[in-house]
Design a protein around this motif. Structure first.
Motif, mmCIF file in Angstrom:
data_model
loop_
_atom_site.group_PDB
_atom_site.id
_atom_site.type_symbol
_atom_site.label_atom_id
_atom_site.label_comp_id
_atom_site.label_asym_id
_atom_site.label_seq_id
_atom_site.Cartn_x
_atom_site.Cartn_y
_atom_site.Cartn_z
ATOM 1 N N TYR A 104 -29.027 59.007 32.722
ATOM 2 C CA TYR A 104 -28.875 57.448 32.481
ATOM 3 C C TYR A 104 -29.836 56.736 31.297
ATOM 4 O O TYR A 104 -30.332 57.037 30.593
ATOM 5 C CB TYR A 104 -29.294 56.543 33.977
ATOM 6 N N VAL A 105 -28.905 55.452 31.120
ATOM 7 C CA VAL A 105 -29.247 55.131 29.680
ATOM 8 C C VAL A 105 -29.351 53.132 30.670
ATOM 9 O O VAL A 105 -29.113 52.774 31.026
ATOM 10 C CB VAL A 105 -28.153 54.698 28.980
ATOM 11 N N GLU A 106 -30.919 52.437 30.369
ATOM 12 C CA GLU A 106 -31.482 51.566 30.421
ATOM 13 C C GLU A 106 -30.000 50.255 29.623
ATOM 14 O O GLU A 106 -30.267 50.665 28.691
ATOM 15 C CB GLU A 106 -32.378 51.056 30.791
ATOM 16 N N LEU A 107 -29.631 49.765 30.792
ATOM 17 C CA LEU A 107 -28.689 48.510 29.706
ATOM 18 C C LEU A 107 -28.873 47.488 31.045
ATOM 19 O O LEU A 107 -28.696 47.099 32.059
ATOM 20 C CB LEU A 107 -26.832 49.226 29.978
ATOM 21 N N ARG A 119 -36.134 45.167 38.814
ATOM 22 C CA ARG A 119 -34.509 45.543 38.886
ATOM 23 C C ARG A 119 -34.865 46.578 37.598
ATOM 24 O O ARG A 119 -34.481 45.552 36.437
ATOM 25 C CB ARG A 119 -33.643 45.237 39.257
ATOM 26 N N THR A 120 -33.968 47.735 37.843
ATOM 27 C CA THR A 120 -33.431 48.444 36.121
ATOM 28 C C THR A 120 -31.538 47.914 36.424
ATOM 29 O O THR A 120 -31.697 49.325 37.265
ATOM 30 C CB THR A 120 -34.503 49.530 35.986
ATOM 31 N N ASN A 121 -30.818 47.728 35.410
ATOM 32 C CA ASN A 121 -29.817 48.040 35.446
ATOM 33 C C ASN A 121 -29.504 49.592 34.453
ATOM 34 O O ASN A 121 -30.379 49.838 33.467
ATOM 35 C CB ASN A 121 -29.076 46.938 35.060
ATOM 36 N N VAL A 122 -28.778 50.596 34.689
ATOM 37 C CA VAL A 122 -28.493 51.380 34.484
ATOM 38 C C VAL A 122 -26.789 51.930 34.158
ATOM 39 O O VAL A 122 -26.406 51.025 35.403
ATOM 40 C CB VAL A 122 -28.771 53.566 34.725
ATOM 41 N N ARG A 123 -26.254 52.748 33.098
ATOM 42 C CA ARG A 123 -25.223 53.009 33.151
ATOM 43 C C ARG A 123 -24.995 55.138 32.529
ATOM 44 O O ARG A 123 -26.617 55.247 31.977
ATOM 45 C CB ARG A 123 -24.084 52.586 32.701
ATOM 46 N N ASP A 124 -24.617 55.391 33.117
ATOM 47 C CA ASP A 124 -24.273 56.934 32.694
ATOM 48 C C ASP A 124 -24.458 57.587 31.437
ATOM 49 O O ASP A 124 -23.577 55.947 30.220
ATOM 50 C CB ASP A 124 -22.942 57.158 33.021
ATOM 51 N N ASP A 125 -25.281 58.226 30.964
ATOM 52 C CA ASP A 125 -25.196 58.199 29.090
ATOM 53 C C ASP A 125 -23.884 58.903 28.602
ATOM 54 O O ASP A 125 -24.041 59.299 27.742
ATOM 55 C CB ASP A 125 -26.629 58.580 29.444
ATOM 56 N N GLY A 126 -23.391 59.494 29.133
ATOM 57 C CA GLY A 126 -22.345 60.484 28.998
ATOM 58 C C GLY A 126 -22.647 62.350 28.892
ATOM 59 O O GLY A 126 -21.913 63.177 28.784
ATOM 60 N N GLU A 127 -23.927 61.939 28.802
ATOM 61 C CA GLU A 127 -24.921 63.786 29.231
ATOM 62 C C GLU A 127 -25.355 63.874 31.083
ATOM 63 O O GLU A 127 -25.882 64.937 31.038
ATOM 64 C CB GLU A 127 -25.309 64.044 28.242
ATOM 65 N N PRO A 137 -18.012 56.436 39.079
ATOM 66 C CA PRO A 137 -19.081 57.596 40.299
ATOM 67 C C PRO A 137 -20.222 58.238 39.190
ATOM 68 O O PRO A 137 -21.270 58.750 39.647
ATOM 69 C CB PRO A 137 -18.250 58.479 40.541
ATOM 70 N N ALA A 138 -19.748 58.141 38.211
ATOM 71 C CA ALA A 138 -20.632 58.616 37.299
ATOM 72 C C ALA A 138 -22.127 57.273 36.914
ATOM 73 O O ALA A 138 -23.095 57.899 36.910
ATOM 74 C CB ALA A 138 -20.135 59.158 35.306
ATOM 75 N N ASP A 139 -21.511 56.301 37.064
ATOM 76 C CA ASP A 139 -22.483 54.749 36.000
ATOM 77 C C ASP A 139 -23.105 55.382 37.941
ATOM 78 O O ASP A 139 -24.494 55.068 37.763
ATOM 79 C CB ASP A 139 -22.106 53.751 36.401
#
Length: 455
Positions: free
Chosen positions: A318-321, A307-315, A243-245
């Motif tokens: 988001y961070v782009e991956l 498109r930009t793929n992102v994930r949760d950055d832990g804070e 869910p964070a992602d």
């Protein structure tokens, strides 16, 4: 995919076959005009930025670009020969006013001649007032961080809409305020090169205020034209499973799309922007500002590229991956046509007062070369086919899209990437200024000729 690289033939029933659906090409002043000191033109922030070592790839500048300032007549003949319905261009603010705000007759005459020739050729005109080239003297007093700049912009909009009334079909106030604010003031990747999130938020507010002040001026001075704004939009998705992602992907679109669309269409900034994402970066907003920004619009221009793929950055952000194994362009951007349809349908469902839309920029860069007099740009042809199919699907789902502009007519100065990245459907040899139609241009020309013959 192979077939898409060799033809440009939309299926029966496609929106492209409708004669009222505009098909056009686009450029921007600093990217094509050159002649940066001709006839009283003043320096812009991009003259300053590109002349600063390390800011632009290979040290390139827009000093010559495509020399469109001198070759405008042949360029108009070229685009008219492509059978396009419309041409989107921008006015260089530093070319038409002096530092005291007085008109520069020579600069204004250039745009009047250009627009009149387009009209004579039967090409509809779409004019953007601000495509990133702020006069340097205004940056010297704070640029878009200085609230006074919005009033200078209103004066500029007033002058140009009086001088060019009757020659413009579509007025756009700004091109991509997200880029002006975030890349120019938030990250420093674009002129004027500041890197502060608080500055980016304040610059965005002033840009949107300038837009809002200009709209009623354009309506008063040139009532027969349509008035709007051009924004760049980004599709954010995640390959993460939490869910964070998913929340991270929502935050990406919040800052890329809602940051601009919510104030324009709802008269407020999205609350989560300054509570969850940038809690210390809220702009100074005065009473009445948001009502000015939310001035009614005749259209919104949509610029879409990837498109930009992102994930949760832990804070909580988001961070782009970047995804592996996907098709990319010379810019390194993922080719993702479904993202355009997803965004268009999402905007249609979210904003009850969404005005008609035009795709004002869509295209791709590739390392194009002239071989035996020809440029075979198969990836671009497939790119255009697939993105136009995505527009078709959005229209089928109820979105009011009325036109599509290819970026770009010409290979040109691609901002911080200089001249290495080629977006044009017409190849430019910068040493000789020779123009060569790429295969994509030939196919678009032939399709539009066929469409005209069937009207």
């Amino acid at each position: 995919m192979e077939a898409l690289q060799h033809s440009f033939s939309p299926p029966a029933g496609s929106v492209l076959w409708r004669r009222q659906f505009l098909v056009g090409v686009a450029t921007a002043a600093y990217q094509v005009e050159g002649a940066v000191s001709a006839d009283g033109r003043l320096p812009s922030i991009w003259d300053t930025f590109s002349a600063t070592p390390g800011k632009v790839l290979h040290g390139d500048t827009g000093a010559q670009a495509c020399d469109h300032y001198h070759r405008w007549a042949e360029d108009v003949d070229l685009l008219a020969a492509l059978n396009v319905d419309a041409y989107r261009l921008s006015i260089a603010w530093p070319r038409v006013m002096d530092a005291a705000g007085r008109p520069n007759a020579a600069g204004i005459a250039f745009y009047r001649k250009l627009l009149q020739r387009l009209k004579d050729k039967g090409v509809r005109t779409s004019v953007t007032l601000y495509h990133w080239d702020l006069p340097q003297h205004l940056e010297d007093t704070g640029g878009w961080l200085n609230r006074d700049t919005i009033y200078h912009f209103a004066d500029y909009a007033d002058l140009m809409s009086r001088e060019l009334a009757g020659l413009v079909d579509f007025w756009s106030t700004l091109n991509e305020p997200w880029c002006s604010a975030m890349l120019g003031y938030g990250t420093g990747h674009h002129a004027p090169g500041h890197a502060d999130l608080g500055a980016a938020n304040q610059a965005m507010h002033h840009l949107l205020l300038a837009h809002g002040l200009a709209i009623p001026i354009l309506r008063r001075n040139d009532p027969a034209s349509a008035k709007g704004i051009v924004i760049n939009v980004g599709r954010g998705t995640t390959d993460g499973a939490t869910p964070a992602d998913q929340h991270a992907a929502e935050l990406f679109e919040l800052q890329h799309n809602d940051w601009v669309l919510d104030p324009l269409l709802r008269g407020r900034y999205p609350a989560r922007l300054h509570t969850e994402l940038w809690p210390q970066a809220a702009p100074n907003v005065r009473d009445g500002d948001m009502a000015i920004i939310a001035a009614p619009l005749d259209f919104i221009g949509i610029n879409y590229y990837f498109r930009t793929n992102v994930r949760d950055d832990g804070e909580g952000g988001y961070v782009e991956l970047p995804l592996a194994g996907v098709e990319r362009t010379q810019m390194g951007w993922e080719v993702h046509p479904d993202g355009l349809c997803d965004l268009l349908v999402g905007f249609h469902r979210r904003y009850e007062n969404l005005p008609p839309l035009y795709i004002t920029e869509n295209g791709m860069a590739s390392d194009d070369k002239v071989v035996d007099g020809a440029v075979i740009d198969g990836q671009r042809i497939a790119f255009l086919n697939r993105h136009l199919a995505a527009v078709d699907e959005a229209v089928r789902l109820g979105v009011d899209v009325r036109g599509y502009y290819i970026w770009s007519l010409l290979d040109n100065f691609e901002w911080a990437f200089g001249y290495e990245r080629r977006f044009g459907i017409v190849h430019v040899d910068y040493a000789t200024q020779r123009r060569t139609l790429k295969r994509s241009a030939e196919l678009v020309r032939d399709f539009l000729a066929k469409r005209r013959s069937m009207a």
